[in-house]
Enzyme design. Structure first.
Site, PDB file in Angstrom:
ATOM      1  N   GLU A  17       0.406  -1.238   0.386  1.00  9.24           N
ATOM      2  CA  GLU A  17       0.062  -0.220  -0.233  1.00  9.24           C
ATOM      3  C   GLU A  17       0.715   1.037  -0.342  1.00  9.24           C
ATOM      4  OE1 GLU A  17      -2.570   0.999   0.130  1.00  9.24           O
ATOM      5  OE2 GLU A  17      -4.470   1.150   0.756  1.00  9.24           O
TER       6      GLU A  17
ATOM      7  N   ASP B 198      -4.113   5.126   5.802  1.00  8.76           N
ATOM      8  CA  ASP B 198      -4.814   6.587   6.876  1.00  8.76           C
ATOM      9  C   ASP B 198      -6.088   5.912   7.372  1.00  8.76           C
ATOM     10  OD1 ASP B 198      -5.540   9.340   7.211  1.00  8.76           O
ATOM     11  OD2 ASP B 198      -6.444   9.598   5.704  1.00  8.76           O
TER      12      ASP B 198
ATOM     13  N   ARG C 278       1.534  12.497  -9.534  1.00 10.77           N
ATOM     14  CA  ARG C 278       1.895  10.422  -8.466  1.00 10.77           C
ATOM     15  C   ARG C 278       4.168  10.983  -9.832  1.00 10.77           C
ATOM     16  NH1 ARG C 278      -2.383   7.885  -7.933  1.00 10.77           N
ATOM     17  NH2 ARG C 278      -3.903   8.294  -9.007  1.00 10.77           N
TER      18      ARG C 278
END
Ligand code: IMP
Ligand code: MG
Length: 180
Positions: A98, A102, A164
């Protein structure tokens, strides 16, 4: 897309690279003689996964899942599985990769789904933990960094699909409603 300033860098690429090598080392020791499936959670983990696997001294299989809950900086609170793994997971040692944990909802939902497929084991590797707003508890077996309570972009992480490609991880400015 606004430019980010160097002062917004939270984790520079040099630090990320060093940490990725350490994580790969830890995983390699734990999985010696095994042939685990690394399950990248799209899209945010793709850069991390690509770097990580090249430092593992292991034979691995790679697959992906995609879950959705975020729009901009806000979690919808509902997680749905958009893309399922293509490899049969029964009896496999799975390492979920991952980008960020959060609220923990994505990881918890995914783990529940994976368990239904009767794998031999499931562990979680996350580049970044943001433990400040958990709504469910999550055990992270391999963790890169704990981050401040900010929205992060770069190194695979996006804000509405931008940023990204950046090598470093930045925190978005907190003023102007998250706009850069
Ligand atoms: P959770 O379900 O609340 O744990 O959220 C996990 C997912 O939300 C992560 O896999 C990320 O894709 C996304 N996410 C959470 N925080 C951030 C952030 O600061 N920047 C980019 N994506 C984030
Ligand atoms: Mg994600």
């Amino acid at each position: 897309m606004a430019r980010l300033s160097e002062t917004q860098i939270v984790f520079p690429h040099s630090e990320i690279s060093r940490r990725v090598v350490e994580l790969a080392h830890d995983i390699s020791l734990d999985y010696q003689g095994c042939h685990p499936v690394l399950l990248g959670v799209l899209k945010g983990s793709f850069v991390f996964l690509a770097d990580l696997i090249r430092h593992l001294g292991l034979e691995v299989k790679i697959d992906f899942v995609r879950l959705s809950s975020y729009s901009g900086q806000v979690s919808s609170g509902k997680v749905s599985l958009l893309y399922r793994p293509q490899i049969a997971l029964k009896g496999e040692d799975i390492i979920v990769v991952e980008d960020i944990i959060d609220s923990g909802l994505t990881a918890a939902t995914l783990t529940r789904y994976l368990r239904e497929n009767n794998p031999a084991s499931i562990r979680l590797c996350a580049l970044v933990d943001k433990p400040w707003h958990r709504s469910t508890s999550v055990v992270i077996d391999y963790l890169g960094f704990t981050a401040p309570d900010r929205f992060l972009v770069g190194y695979g992480l996006d804000y509405n699909e931008d940023y990204r490609h950046l090598p470093d991880i930045y925190a978005l400015a907190e003023d102007n409603n998250g706009k850069l």
